[in-house]
Write a protein that holds these residues in place. Structure first.
Motif, PDB file in Angstrom:
ATOM      1  N   ASP A  82     -20.398   1.734  -0.155  1.00 37.88           N
ATOM      2  CA  ASP A  82     -18.985   1.371  -0.250  1.00 37.88           C
ATOM      3  C   ASP A  82     -18.468   1.910  -1.577  1.00 37.88           C
ATOM      4  O   ASP A  82     -18.926   1.510  -2.642  1.00 37.88           O
ATOM      5  CB  ASP A  82     -18.850  -0.153  -0.197  1.00 37.88           C
ATOM      6  N   SER A  83     -17.517   2.827  -1.510  1.00 41.73           N
ATOM      7  CA  SER A  83     -17.038   3.514  -2.718  1.00 41.73           C
ATOM      8  C   SER A  83     -15.757   2.910  -3.295  1.00 41.73           C
ATOM      9  O   SER A  83     -15.153   3.491  -4.184  1.00 41.73           O
ATOM     10  CB  SER A  83     -16.811   4.999  -2.402  1.00 41.73           C
ATOM     11  N   ARG A  84     -15.373   1.731  -2.821  1.00 39.01           N
ATOM     12  CA  ARG A  84     -14.118   1.110  -3.256  1.00 39.01           C
ATOM     13  C   ARG A  84     -14.297   0.286  -4.529  1.00 39.01           C
ATOM     14  O   ARG A  84     -15.391   0.082  -5.018  1.00 39.01           O
ATOM     15  CB  ARG A  84     -13.577   0.223  -2.129  1.00 39.01           C
ATOM     16  N   SER A  85     -13.187  -0.246  -5.000  1.00 39.35           N
ATOM     17  CA  SER A  85     -13.179  -1.084  -6.207  1.00 39.35           C
ATOM     18  C   SER A  85     -13.879  -2.415  -5.952  1.00 39.35           C
ATOM     19  O   SER A  85     -14.109  -2.812  -4.799  1.00 39.35           O
ATOM     20  CB  SER A  85     -11.739  -1.363  -6.628  1.00 39.35           C
ATOM     21  N   THR A  86     -14.173  -3.135  -7.028  1.00 41.80           N
ATOM     22  CA  THR A  86     -14.785  -4.455  -6.911  1.00 41.80           C
ATOM     23  C   THR A  86     -13.868  -5.417  -6.161  1.00 41.80           C
ATOM     24  O   THR A  86     -14.329  -6.206  -5.336  1.00 41.80           O
ATOM     25  CB  THR A  86     -15.141  -5.006  -8.309  1.00 41.80           C
ATOM     26  N   GLU A  87     -12.576  -5.348  -6.419  1.00 40.05           N
ATOM     27  CA  GLU A  87     -11.630  -6.226  -5.719  1.00 40.05           C
ATOM     28  C   GLU A  87     -11.657  -5.954  -4.212  1.00 40.05           C
ATOM     29  O   GLU A  87     -11.631  -6.888  -3.404  1.00 40.05           O
ATOM     30  CB  GLU A  87     -10.206  -6.026  -6.258  1.00 40.05           C
ATOM     31  N   SER A  88     -11.741  -4.700  -3.836  1.00 40.23           N
ATOM     32  CA  SER A  88     -11.805  -4.336  -2.420  1.00 40.23           C
ATOM     33  C   SER A  88     -13.126  -4.800  -1.808  1.00 40.23           C
ATOM     34  O   SER A  88     -13.161  -5.337  -0.698  1.00 40.23           O
ATOM     35  CB  SER A  88     -11.663  -2.824  -2.251  1.00 40.23           C
ATOM     36  N   TRP A  89     -14.218  -4.582  -2.525  1.00 40.58           N
ATOM     37  CA  TRP A  89     -15.542  -5.020  -2.087  1.00 40.58           C
ATOM     38  C   TRP A  89     -15.547  -6.526  -1.824  1.00 40.58           C
ATOM     39  O   TRP A  89     -16.057  -6.992  -0.810  1.00 40.58           O
ATOM     40  CB  TRP A  89     -16.559  -4.637  -3.158  1.00 40.58           C
ATOM     41  N   ASP A  90     -14.959  -7.299  -2.757  1.00 40.49           N
ATOM     42  CA  ASP A  90     -14.914  -8.750  -2.608  1.00 40.49           C
ATOM     43  C   ASP A  90     -14.101  -9.177  -1.390  1.00 40.49           C
ATOM     44  O   ASP A  90     -14.400 -10.185  -0.761  1.00 40.49           O
ATOM     45  CB  ASP A  90     -14.321  -9.405  -3.859  1.00 40.49           C
ATOM     46  N   CYS A 118      -7.345   7.045   4.002  1.00 46.21           N
ATOM     47  CA  CYS A 118      -7.866   7.106   2.635  1.00 46.21           C
ATOM     48  C   CYS A 118      -8.958   8.157   2.569  1.00 46.21           C
ATOM     49  O   CYS A 118      -9.806   8.210   3.453  1.00 46.21           O
ATOM     50  CB  CYS A 118      -8.432   5.732   2.274  1.00 46.21           C
ATOM     51  N   ASN A 119      -8.946   8.968   1.525  1.00 40.74           N
ATOM     52  CA  ASN A 119      -9.999   9.973   1.402  1.00 40.74           C
ATOM     53  C   ASN A 119     -11.033   9.601   0.329  1.00 40.74           C
ATOM     54  O   ASN A 119     -11.775  10.449  -0.154  1.00 40.74           O
ATOM     55  CB  ASN A 119      -9.424  11.366   1.157  1.00 40.74           C
ATOM     56  N   GLY A 120     -11.108   8.332  -0.016  1.00 38.38           N
ATOM     57  CA  GLY A 120     -12.072   7.885  -1.008  1.00 38.38           C
ATOM     58  C   GLY A 120     -13.508   8.130  -0.582  1.00 38.38           C
ATOM     59  O   GLY A 120     -14.350   8.497  -1.403  1.00 38.38           O
ATOM     60  N   ALA A 121     -13.813   7.935   0.695  1.00 38.65           N
ATOM     61  CA  ALA A 121     -15.175   8.195   1.177  1.00 38.65           C
ATOM     62  C   ALA A 121     -15.496   9.679   1.100  1.00 38.65           C
ATOM     63  O   ALA A 121     -16.641  10.057   0.828  1.00 38.65           O
ATOM     64  CB  ALA A 121     -15.335   7.692   2.601  1.00 38.65           C
ATOM     65  N   THR A 122     -14.496  10.515   1.305  1.00 37.53           N
ATOM     66  CA  THR A 122     -14.695  11.961   1.188  1.00 37.53           C
ATOM     67  C   THR A 122     -15.006  12.331  -0.259  1.00 37.53           C
ATOM     68  O   THR A 122     -15.925  13.117  -0.531  1.00 37.53           O
ATOM     69  CB  THR A 122     -13.441  12.717   1.674  1.00 37.53           C
ATOM     70  N   ARG A 123     -14.241  11.768  -1.190  1.00 43.02           N
ATOM     71  CA  ARG A 123     -14.499  12.042  -2.613  1.00 43.02           C
ATOM     72  C   ARG A 123     -15.884  11.535  -3.026  1.00 43.02           C
ATOM     73  O   ARG A 123     -16.604  12.197  -3.782  1.00 43.02           O
ATOM     74  CB  ARG A 123     -13.409  11.415  -3.478  1.00 43.02           C
ATOM     75  N   LEU A 150     -20.777   1.076  -4.954  1.00 47.26           N
ATOM     76  CA  LEU A 150     -20.738   2.033  -6.055  1.00 47.26           C
ATOM     77  C   LEU A 150     -19.400   2.762  -6.012  1.00 47.26           C
ATOM     78  O   LEU A 150     -19.227   3.715  -5.251  1.00 47.26           O
ATOM     79  CB  LEU A 150     -21.897   3.039  -5.946  1.00 47.26           C
ATOM     80  N   PRO A 151     -18.431   2.297  -6.785  1.00 43.64           N
ATOM     81  CA  PRO A 151     -17.127   2.973  -6.798  1.00 43.64           C
ATOM     82  C   PRO A 151     -17.278   4.457  -7.143  1.00 43.64           C
ATOM     83  O   PRO A 151     -18.143   4.842  -7.943  1.00 43.64           O
ATOM     84  CB  PRO A 151     -16.352   2.218  -7.880  1.00 43.64           C
ATOM     85  N   THR A 152     -16.448   5.262  -6.533  1.00 43.52           N
ATOM     86  CA  THR A 152     -16.538   6.714  -6.674  1.00 43.52           C
ATOM     87  C   THR A 152     -16.612   7.160  -8.130  1.00 43.52           C
ATOM     88  O   THR A 152     -17.431   8.017  -8.474  1.00 43.52           O
ATOM     89  CB  THR A 152     -15.344   7.387  -5.971  1.00 43.52           C
TER      90      THR A 152
END
Length: 165
Positions: free
Chosen positions: A60-68, A106-111, A78-80
């Motif tokens: 999961d490459s998102r922020s801690t707030e998103s993870w929570d 969202c292209n966060g997973a791509t990054r 592990l945020p990008t």
């Protein structure tokens, strides 16, 4: 002086076929490559639910707030932006990684996948991200515990375990 009568412009080509389809060989190469780079939510869920080692780790490459707010059970957080500094502490280069972020918008997973590939990891991106994980009715964890929602009939079959695709 002779004038040419004005005639109607030719009808535009069908927008789907305005650019002709690729040759079958080019299409096979493209779609084969796409499957090497992507996994879908249902396949990831099935592999994780099989009971054994799925042969990959979910990241999961998102922020801690998103993870929570919600994440796939067993995923590594592990945020990008932290991948270059922390990937080697958390991940084994011998184990493929499947990245996800919020969703298809969202292209966060791509990054994240790019950052991992540049560090030498085998990586795939999970299409649909966390949004489709939840929309397809798979359990997810929050800081408050495990949650699950009914599957969205626009993303998963009603009354079946498998979409058949």
């Amino acid at each position: 002086m002779t004038t040419t009568p004005i005639t109607a412009a030719p009808a535009p080509a069908n927008p789907v076929l305005r650019v002709p389809p690729a040759s079958p060989a080019a299409a096979a190469a493209y779609f084969s490559a796409s499957l090497a780079f992507h996994a879908d939510v249902s396949d990831v869920a099935a592999a994780l639910a099989s009971g054994g080692d799925p042969g990959f780790v979910v990241l999961d490459s998102r922020s801690t707030e998103s993870w929570d707010q919600g994440h796939i059970p067993g995923a590594v957080h592990l945020p990008t932006a932290l991948i270059p500094a922390q990937a080697e502490e958390l991940l084994d280069k011998a184990v493929p990684v499947v990245t996800y972020c919020w969703g298809p918008g969202c292209n966060g997973a791509t990054r994240a996948a790019l950052a991992l590939a540049e560090l030498g990891y085998q990586v795939k991106e999970m299409l649909g991200g966390f949004e489709y994980w939840a929309r397809e009715g798979f359990a997810y964890e929050t800081w408050e515990g495990t949650r699950e929602r009914d599957a969205d009939p626009l993303t998963a079959p009603v009354g079946a375990d498998d979409c058949g695709c």
